[in-house]
Design a protein around this motif. Structure first.
Motif, short mmCIF file in Angstrom:
data_model
loop_
_atom_site.label_atom_id
_atom_site.label_comp_id
_atom_site.label_asym_id
_atom_site.label_seq_id
_atom_site.Cartn_x
_atom_site.Cartn_y
_atom_site.Cartn_z
N VAL A 136 8.99 3.65 17.43
CA VAL A 136 8.20 3.03 18.49
C VAL A 136 8.90 3.26 19.82
CG1 VAL A 136 7.07 0.91 19.26
CG2 VAL A 136 7.45 1.30 16.83
N SER A 137 8.11 3.31 20.90
CA SER A 137 8.64 3.64 22.21
C SER A 137 9.62 2.61 22.77
CB SER A 137 7.48 3.82 23.21
OG SER A 137 6.68 2.64 23.27
N ASP A 138 9.66 1.40 22.21
CA ASP A 138 10.61 0.39 22.70
C ASP A 138 11.91 0.41 21.93
OD1 ASP A 138 9.79 -0.60 20.30
OD2 ASP A 138 9.03 -2.52 21.07
N SER A 139 12.29 1.58 21.43
CA SER A 139 13.58 1.80 20.76
C SER A 139 13.68 1.13 19.39
CB SER A 139 14.74 1.33 21.65
OG SER A 139 14.75 2.03 22.86
N ARG A 140 12.55 0.93 18.72
CA ARG A 140 12.58 0.44 17.36
C ARG A 140 12.19 1.56 16.39
NH1 ARG A 140 8.63 -4.43 17.00
NH2 ARG A 140 7.44 -3.07 18.39
N ALA A 141 12.71 1.47 15.18
CA ALA A 141 12.39 2.45 14.14
C ALA A 141 12.41 1.75 12.80
CB ALA A 141 13.37 3.62 14.16
N GLY A 142 11.71 2.32 11.83
CA GLY A 142 11.69 1.69 10.52
C GLY A 142 10.90 2.48 9.51
N VAL A 143 10.33 1.77 8.53
CA VAL A 143 9.58 2.39 7.44
C VAL A 143 8.21 1.74 7.37
CG1 VAL A 143 11.60 3.03 6.09
CG2 VAL A 143 10.56 0.77 5.78
N ARG A 144 7.26 2.49 6.77
CA ARG A 144 5.88 2.00 6.68
C ARG A 144 5.24 2.60 5.44
NH1 ARG A 144 1.46 0.79 10.65
NH2 ARG A 144 -0.50 1.55 9.78
N ALA A 145 4.36 1.81 4.81
CA ALA A 145 3.58 2.28 3.66
C ALA A 145 2.16 1.76 3.82
CB ALA A 145 4.18 1.79 2.35
N GLN A 146 1.19 2.60 3.47
CA GLN A 146 -0.20 2.17 3.49
C GLN A 146 -0.93 2.75 2.29
OE1 GLN A 146 -1.26 3.90 7.45
NE2 GLN A 146 -2.89 4.95 6.33
N ILE A 147 -1.95 2.01 1.83
CA ILE A 147 -2.68 2.41 0.63
C ILE A 147 -4.17 2.18 0.84
CG2 ILE A 147 -2.41 0.11 -0.41
CD1 ILE A 147 -2.21 1.50 -3.14
N ASP A 148 -4.98 3.08 0.30
CA ASP A 148 -6.43 2.91 0.31
C ASP A 148 -6.82 2.00 -0.84
OD1 ASP A 148 -6.69 4.64 2.45
OD2 ASP A 148 -7.01 6.40 1.18
N LEU A 149 -7.54 0.92 -0.51
CA LEU A 149 -7.99 -0.02 -1.53
C LEU A 149 -9.40 0.29 -2.01
CD1 LEU A 149 -6.66 -3.31 0.11
CD2 LEU A 149 -5.54 -1.91 -1.62
N LEU A 150 -10.26 0.71 -1.09
CA LEU A 150 -11.65 1.04 -1.41
C LEU A 150 -12.01 2.37 -0.78
CD1 LEU A 150 -13.35 -2.43 -0.78
CD2 LEU A 150 -12.71 -1.46 -2.99
N GLN A 151 -12.80 3.18 -1.48
CA GLN A 151 -13.18 4.50 -1.00
C GLN A 151 -14.70 4.62 -1.00
OE1 GLN A 151 -10.66 6.80 -0.33
NE2 GLN A 151 -12.01 8.40 0.42
N PHE A 152 -15.28 5.00 0.15
CA PHE A 152 -16.72 5.21 0.26
C PHE A 152 -16.94 6.58 0.89
CE2 PHE A 152 -15.71 0.73 0.97
CZ PHE A 152 -16.40 0.12 -0.06
N ASP A 153 -17.08 7.62 0.06
CA ASP A 153 -17.22 8.97 0.56
C ASP A 153 -16.01 9.30 1.44
OD1 ASP A 153 -18.18 11.46 1.06
OD2 ASP A 153 -19.94 10.83 2.18
N ARG A 154 -16.21 9.57 2.74
CA ARG A 154 -15.09 9.88 3.61
C ARG A 154 -14.51 8.63 4.30
NH1 ARG A 154 -15.68 14.00 6.61
NH2 ARG A 154 -17.55 14.87 5.68
N PHE A 155 -15.08 7.47 4.04
CA PHE A 155 -14.59 6.23 4.64
C PHE A 155 -13.74 5.46 3.63
CE2 PHE A 155 -18.58 7.33 6.67
CZ PHE A 155 -18.25 7.28 8.02
N SER A 156 -12.76 4.70 4.15
CA SER A 156 -11.91 3.92 3.26
C SER A 156 -11.44 2.66 3.97
CB SER A 156 -10.69 4.74 2.82
OG SER A 156 -9.88 5.09 3.93
N ILE A 157 -11.11 1.66 3.15
CA ILE A 157 -10.52 0.41 3.62
C ILE A 157 -9.19 0.26 2.90
CG2 ILE A 157 -10.74 -2.10 3.69
CD1 ILE A 157 -13.75 -1.73 3.80
N GLY A 158 -8.14 -0.07 3.65
CA GLY A 158 -6.82 -0.15 3.05
C GLY A 158 -5.94 -1.20 3.71
#
Length: 271
Positions: A136-158
């Motif tokens: 992040v631009s304010d001198s922070r750094a870290g880790v991140r994970a994201q997952i798709d919970l629902l899939q609708f053709d090319r759309f998803s909610i996660g």
């Protein structure tokens, strides 16, 4: 007698029942393959079934699938003409004849072809798990994970979760900040070959914990603030179900209006 038999027979018109007229639904196909299939189907005089066809480029040529009710036919063919010939063969009599395609059983489709279909067909694209590092631009750094919970053709909610840490150069004077992030995401993907662009927006909260330094009497501060974010993640597939992802993320605090830009780099695993 010969004339009496031959004349009535010759007088009968030769007709083709309406249900035997050739027609095909091309659900997905490159332009060249689509044109070739349409030309060959239009010139085919007799068909016994109606097919829904998908053609997807792969490393080995073209992956071809054709659905007829509950029966699915799958092949990998070298080019568009071979795909067109195979489609009309399936529509006419379900016979391969002498087409130059690999010998595979309709009842047991090739594992490679099935995997390609799930990975590269946008309508059947699998859900994703994305893990990586963020800054992040304010001198922070870290880790991140994201997952798709629902899939609708090319759309998803996660959902996404992450951690950011920030330590000033004079830690003993200024202290350190830890931030835990949680987001609910909505995304849309656009795919072309091995490249996928994912646009996403998210809403959630940041839980901030700050340990004090010598200047503030070693006090600890914490708080929860609502946040929104937006990002564009570009993905390149290394192999089927595995890709490299990266792109910009913009995060805004709804509490104080503070906006920070950042970036993400990681890997994507298909589920």
């Amino acid at each position: 007698m010969v004339l009496s038999v031959a004349v009535p027979a010759a007088a009968q018109p030769v007709t083709r029942p309406a249900q035997l007229e050739c027609a095909v639904d091309i659900v997905l196909a490159p332009d060249g393959a689509r044109e070739a299939i349409q030309q060959w189907v239009a010139s085919e005089p007799r068909c016994v079934r109606h097919l829904a066809v998908r053609v997807v480029p792969t490393d080995g040529g073209l992956y071809l699938s054709a659905q007829d009710g509950s029966k699915l036919r799958e092949r990998v063919v070298p080019d568009a003409q071979s795909a067109a010939l195979l489609v009309v063969s399936w529509m006419a009599d379900d016979s391969l004849g002498t087409l130059p395609v690999p010998e595979m059983s309709d009842a047991e489709p090739a594992p490679f072809a099935t995997t390609v279909s799930r990975r590269y067909t946008p309508a059947e694209q699998s859900r994703s798990l994305i893990v990586g590092g963020t800054a992040v631009s304010d001198s922070r750094a870290g880790v991140r994970a994201q997952i798709d919970l629902l899939q609708f053709d090319r759309f998803s909610i996660g959902a996404a979760a992450g951690w950011l840490g920030s330590v000033d150069r004079h830690r003993g004077m200024d202290g350190a900040t830890d931030t835990v992030q949680a987001r609910l995401l909505a995304a849309v993907t656009f795919q072309r070959g091995r490249w996928t662009l994912r646009g996403q927006v998210g809403v959630g909260a940041d839980v901030v914990g700050q340990s004090g330094g010598r200047m503030d009497g070693d006090e600890s501060k914490s708080g929860v603030s609502p946040h929104v974010e937006a990002g564009a993640i570009l993905q390149f597939d290394i192999s089927h179900g595995l890709g490299i992802v990266g792109g910009p993320l913009v995060d805004a605090s709804l509490g104080d209006g503070n906006v920070n830009g950042g970036g993400f780099l990681g890997v994507r695993v298909g589920l």
